[in-house]
Design an enzyme around this catalytic site. Structure first.
Site, mmCIF file in Angstrom:
data_model
loop_
_atom_site.group_PDB
_atom_site.id
_atom_site.type_symbol
_atom_site.label_atom_id
_atom_site.label_comp_id
_atom_site.label_asym_id
_atom_site.label_seq_id
_atom_site.Cartn_x
_atom_site.Cartn_y
_atom_site.Cartn_z
ATOM 1 N N GLU A 1 19.149 -3.385 19.710
ATOM 2 C CA GLU A 1 18.166 -4.390 20.101
ATOM 3 C C GLU A 1 17.970 -4.356 21.612
ATOM 4 O OE1 GLU A 1 17.647 -7.722 17.134
ATOM 5 O OE2 GLU A 1 19.396 -8.292 18.301
ATOM 6 N N HIS B 1 25.259 -10.732 19.478
ATOM 7 C CA HIS B 1 23.812 -10.827 19.717
ATOM 8 C C HIS B 1 23.555 -11.058 21.208
ATOM 9 C CE1 HIS B 1 19.696 -12.324 19.697
ATOM 10 N NE2 HIS B 1 19.567 -11.577 18.610
HETATM 11 P P1 PGA Z 1 12.763 -11.289 17.526
HETATM 12 O O1 PGA Z 1 14.353 -11.440 17.539
HETATM 13 O O2 PGA Z 1 12.399 -10.617 16.249
HETATM 14 O O3 PGA Z 1 12.244 -12.701 17.629
HETATM 15 O O4 PGA Z 1 12.411 -10.465 18.724
HETATM 16 C C1 PGA Z 1 15.177 -10.386 17.141
HETATM 17 C C2 PGA Z 1 16.606 -10.739 17.408
HETATM 18 O O5 PGA Z 1 16.879 -11.377 18.420
HETATM 19 O O6 PGA Z 1 17.494 -10.406 16.626
#
Ligand code: PGA
Length: 240
Positions: free
Chosen positions: A158, A86
């Protein structure tokens, strides 16, 4: 395959009572709940329909290492999924692609389903599509180096600049995300990971979720902040 909705609770909530309350309120078919390790057992004992996920793992078992949890330990308390790489860990803990690669291998060897997070930061994003693609491809190649048998592999795209920013204008659009996800699928397939599901994550809330989940190319969403709000999270799940 049904689309996946993963709730990444990050460092929330503060107490076990709240964790159990949130787990009960979001215990719905199709959801994957990823609480902090400290609440994994209680959440696992609470849920009947949702699946349990961890936010990270260590790559060795029974090692003289302090403060970590191994794949074997996670599995024996009912964890089925694990998030690896992550961006918050890459940023805050300086987790490198080499470490991410070790974790991916350890998790897959233990037959955990891996949610491998990749994505560019704002700096790279501003340099344009060619640079962004090159960066994400390099991450994928390093993180998956020497990995075989990817049937339990899931990738989450992401874009770091779009995480936890739903109240600003700085969010990825479903159009842009779809193009990157197509690219990730094509490149993964060239690397031997055919049909790898690719999710989108970054400020997905109950309003934005529909636009992402309605795209055939996007296999699900990784939800941070909105997964802490039972109503919002359930609205997202109801879309899949
Ligand atoms: P968020 O986080 O939905 O708060 O943007 C997503 C993530 O970090 O996996």
């Amino acid at each position: 395959m049904k689309k996946l909705v993963i709730g990444n609770w990050k460092l929330n909530p503060a107490t076990a009572i709240e964790a159990v309350r949130l787990a009960k309120a979001t215990d719905v078919e199709g959801a994957v709940l990823c609480p902090p390790d400290i609440f994994l057992m209680q959440v696992g004992e609470t849920i009947k329909k949702a699946s349990l996920g961890a936010q990270d793992l260590f790559w060795k078992d029974a090692a003289a290492v302090t403060g970590e949890a191994s794949a074997v330990q996670l599995k024996q308390i009912g964890v089925l999924y694990v998030i690896v790489g992550h961006s918050s860990r890459r940023e805050e803990l300086k987790e490198t692609d080499e470490l991410v690669n070790l974790k991916v291998k350890a998790a897959l060897a233990a037959k955990l389903k891996v949610i491998l997070c990749v994505g560019e930061d704002l700096d790279i994003h501003k340099q344009g599509e060619v640079k962004t693609r090159a960066f994400v491809l390099e991450q994928l190649k390093r993180d998956l180096d020497g990995v075989s048998g990817g049937e339990n592999l899931i990738v989450a795209y992401e874009p770091v600049w779009s995480i936890s920013t739903s109240n600003t204008n700085l969010v990825d659009t479903p159009e842009e995300a779809s193009i990157m996800i197509r690219y990730i699928k094509d490149e993964s397939s060239k690397m031997g990971f055919d049909k790898v599901p690719v999710l989108y994550g970054g400020s997905v809330d109950s309003k934005r979720a529909k636009d992402f989940l309605s795209r055939g190319i996007i296999d699900g969403v990784l939800v941070g902040k909105a997964s802490l709000n039972a109503e919002k999270f359930k609205q997202i799940i109801s879309l899949v």
